[in-house]
Motif scaffolding. Structure first.
Motif, PDB file in Angstrom:
ATOM      1  N   GLY A   1      39.232  37.445  37.750  1.00  0.00           N
ATOM      2  CA  GLY A   1      40.658  37.634  38.005  1.00  0.00           C
ATOM      3  C   GLY A   1      41.447  36.354  38.091  1.00  0.00           C
ATOM      4  N   PRO A   2      42.753  36.489  38.183  1.00  0.00           N
ATOM      5  CA  PRO A   2      43.639  35.322  38.254  1.00  0.00           C
ATOM      6  C   PRO A   2      43.412  34.489  39.509  1.00  0.00           C
ATOM      7  CG  PRO A   2      44.873  37.336  38.708  1.00  0.00           C
ATOM      8  CD  PRO A   2      43.498  37.748  38.259  1.00  0.00           C
ATOM      9  N   GLY A   3      42.891  35.107  40.564  1.00  0.00           N
ATOM     10  CA  GLY A   3      42.655  34.385  41.810  1.00  0.00           C
ATOM     11  C   GLY A   3      41.346  33.606  41.833  1.00  0.00           C
ATOM     12  N   GLY A   4      40.524  33.765  40.787  1.00  0.00           N
ATOM     13  CA  GLY A   4      39.245  33.064  40.747  1.00  0.00           C
ATOM     14  C   GLY A   4      38.288  33.600  41.800  1.00  0.00           C
TER      15      GLY A   4
ATOM     16  N   ARG B   1      44.302  36.246  49.480  1.00  0.00           N
ATOM     17  CA  ARG B   1      45.649  36.831  49.469  1.00  0.00           C
ATOM     18  C   ARG B   1      45.753  38.074  50.359  1.00  0.00           C
ATOM     19  NH1 ARG B   1      48.501  39.122  44.164  1.00  0.00           N
ATOM     20  NH2 ARG B   1      50.426  39.771  45.123  1.00  0.00           N
ATOM     21  N   CYS B   2      44.792  39.017  50.204  1.00  0.00           N
ATOM     22  CA  CYS B   2      44.890  40.272  50.968  1.00  0.00           C
ATOM     23  C   CYS B   2      43.803  40.426  52.027  1.00  0.00           C
ATOM     24  CB  CYS B   2      44.872  41.477  50.027  1.00  0.00           C
ATOM     25  SG  CYS B   2      43.279  41.779  49.208  1.00  0.00           S
ATOM     26  N   GLY B   3      42.775  39.575  52.008  1.00  0.00           N
ATOM     27  CA  GLY B   3      41.745  39.589  53.034  1.00  0.00           C
ATOM     28  C   GLY B   3      40.578  40.526  52.784  1.00  0.00           C
ATOM     29  N   THR B   4      40.546  41.209  51.650  1.00  0.00           N
ATOM     30  CA  THR B   4      39.451  42.142  51.382  1.00  0.00           C
ATOM     31  C   THR B   4      38.106  41.422  51.395  1.00  0.00           C
ATOM     32  OG1 THR B   4      40.877  43.535  49.994  1.00  0.00           O
ATOM     33  CG2 THR B   4      38.500  43.778  49.688  1.00  0.00           C
ATOM     34  N   HIS B   5      37.152  42.010  52.102  1.00  0.00           N
ATOM     35  CA  HIS B   5      35.780  41.502  52.156  1.00  0.00           C
ATOM     36  C   HIS B   5      35.056  42.004  50.904  1.00  0.00           C
ATOM     37  CE1 HIS B   5      31.777  41.532  54.598  1.00  0.00           C
ATOM     38  NE2 HIS B   5      31.848  40.502  53.790  1.00  0.00           N
ATOM     39  N   LEU B   6      34.565  41.083  50.074  1.00  0.00           N
ATOM     40  CA  LEU B   6      33.996  41.451  48.785  1.00  0.00           C
ATOM     41  C   LEU B   6      32.498  41.233  48.649  1.00  0.00           C
ATOM     42  CD1 LEU B   6      36.796  39.850  46.608  1.00  0.00           C
ATOM     43  CD2 LEU B   6      36.351  42.302  46.861  1.00  0.00           C
ATOM     44  N   ILE B   7      31.962  40.170  49.253  1.00  0.00           N
ATOM     45  CA  ILE B   7      30.621  39.746  48.883  1.00  0.00           C
ATOM     46  C   ILE B   7      29.936  39.023  50.040  1.00  0.00           C
ATOM     47  CG2 ILE B   7      31.514  37.587  47.924  1.00  0.00           C
ATOM     48  CD1 ILE B   7      29.361  37.834  45.716  1.00  0.00           C
ATOM     49  N   SER B   8      28.616  39.077  50.016  1.00  0.00           N
ATOM     50  CA  SER B   8      27.798  38.363  50.989  1.00  0.00           C
ATOM     51  C   SER B   8      26.657  37.694  50.233  1.00  0.00           C
ATOM     52  CB  SER B   8      27.244  39.356  52.011  1.00  0.00           C
ATOM     53  OG  SER B   8      26.402  38.720  52.922  1.00  0.00           O
ATOM     54  N   VAL B   9      26.404  36.432  50.561  1.00  0.00           N
ATOM     55  CA  VAL B   9      25.340  35.680  49.897  1.00  0.00           C
ATOM     56  C   VAL B   9      24.509  34.961  50.956  1.00  0.00           C
ATOM     57  CG1 VAL B   9      24.810  33.883  48.207  1.00  0.00           C
ATOM     58  CG2 VAL B   9      26.838  35.298  47.890  1.00  0.00           C
TER      59      VAL B   9
ATOM     60  N   GLY C   1      34.789  45.131  39.773  1.00  0.00           N
ATOM     61  CA  GLY C   1      35.293  45.377  41.114  1.00  0.00           C
ATOM     62  C   GLY C   1      36.436  44.439  41.419  1.00  0.00           C
ATOM     63  N   SER C   2      37.093  44.703  42.539  1.00  0.00           N
ATOM     64  CA  SER C   2      38.239  43.870  42.911  1.00  0.00           C
ATOM     65  C   SER C   2      38.566  44.036  44.384  1.00  0.00           C
ATOM     66  CB  SER C   2      39.473  44.256  42.088  1.00  0.00           C
ATOM     67  OG  SER C   2      39.928  45.541  42.458  1.00  0.00           O
ATOM     68  N   CYS C   3      39.438  43.142  44.821  1.00  0.00           N
ATOM     69  CA  CYS C   3      40.006  43.245  46.153  1.00  0.00           C
ATOM     70  C   CYS C   3      41.141  44.268  46.120  1.00  0.00           C
ATOM     71  CB  CYS C   3      40.525  41.875  46.602  1.00  0.00           C
ATOM     72  SG  CYS C   3      41.884  41.258  45.582  1.00  0.00           S
ATOM     73  N   GLN C   4      41.745  44.518  47.259  1.00  0.00           N
ATOM     74  CA  GLN C   4      42.836  45.491  47.355  1.00  0.00           C
ATOM     75  C   GLN C   4      44.037  45.117  46.493  1.00  0.00           C
ATOM     76  OE1 GLN C   4      42.910  48.449  48.869  1.00  0.00           O
ATOM     77  NE2 GLN C   4      45.029  48.807  48.301  1.00  0.00           N
ATOM     78  N   CYS C   5      44.403  43.835  46.467  1.00  0.00           N
ATOM     79  CA  CYS C   5      45.601  43.429  45.725  1.00  0.00           C
ATOM     80  C   CYS C   5      45.329  43.122  44.258  1.00  0.00           C
ATOM     81  CB  CYS C   5      46.276  42.229  46.405  1.00  0.00           C
ATOM     82  SG  CYS C   5      45.407  40.654  46.240  1.00  0.00           S
ATOM     83  N   GLY C   6      44.060  43.024  43.862  1.00  0.00           N
ATOM     84  CA  GLY C   6      43.715  42.774  42.465  1.00  0.00           C
ATOM     85  C   GLY C   6      43.704  41.314  42.057  1.00  0.00           C
TER      86      GLY C   6
END
Length: 139
Positions: free
Chosen positions: A64-67, A85-93, A15-20
């Motif tokens: 990814g390159p952004g860690g 970078r792009c603000g995509t919400h990816l994960i919740s812990v 998976g990834s954020c919008q900008c990758g």
């Protein structure tokens, strides 16, 4: 001598954020794909619901390159990760949990991840109709 077949290869999802910039891979079975319409999730996402899918925390790696994402404590016992970078919400812990919840739509392939539950359904917007998949435990 015992002869066995090949060792099964564990399922890997990416998976990834919008900008990758922030990408991840999770190995192993997905757990509890569900929708959430709590005011917390809807405000953070700007959407009437968020689909979450659980995986064991030990099976997630940032690739990814952004860690790793940027983490925010968005609730007293909850951290959420966003791409810086792009603000995509990816994960919740949740604190102390062995599971992580990723946003289903950050996954590259959502095959077989139809939601089986809807948290805070009573708080869902009245114009939204949701049809849930049958619970795999009861199939």
């Amino acid at each position: 001598m015992r002869v066995s077949g090949p060792t099964p290869v564990p399922e890997v999802r990416t998976g990834s954020c919008q900008c990758g910039d922030v990408t991840y891979a999770v190995t192993g079975p997905a757990d509890d794909p569900h929708l959430c319409s709590c005011s917390h999730c809807t405000r953070i996402s700007g959407a009437p619901t968020v689909e979450w899918v659980g995986f064991r925390a030990q099976d997630l790696r940032w690739t990814g390159p952004g860690g790793e994402p940027t983490w925010f404590a968005t609730w007293p016992t909850l951290r959420r990760g966003f791409c810086p970078r792009c603000g995509t919400h990816l994960i919740s812990v949740a604190d102390g949990s062995l599971m992580v919840m990723v946003t289903a739509f950050s996954l590259d392939d959502r095959t077989g991840l139809e939601p089986v539950g809807h948290s805070f359904r009573a708080e869902a917007v009245p114009w939204m109709t949701v049809t849930l998949a049958p619970d795999p435990a009861h199939r």
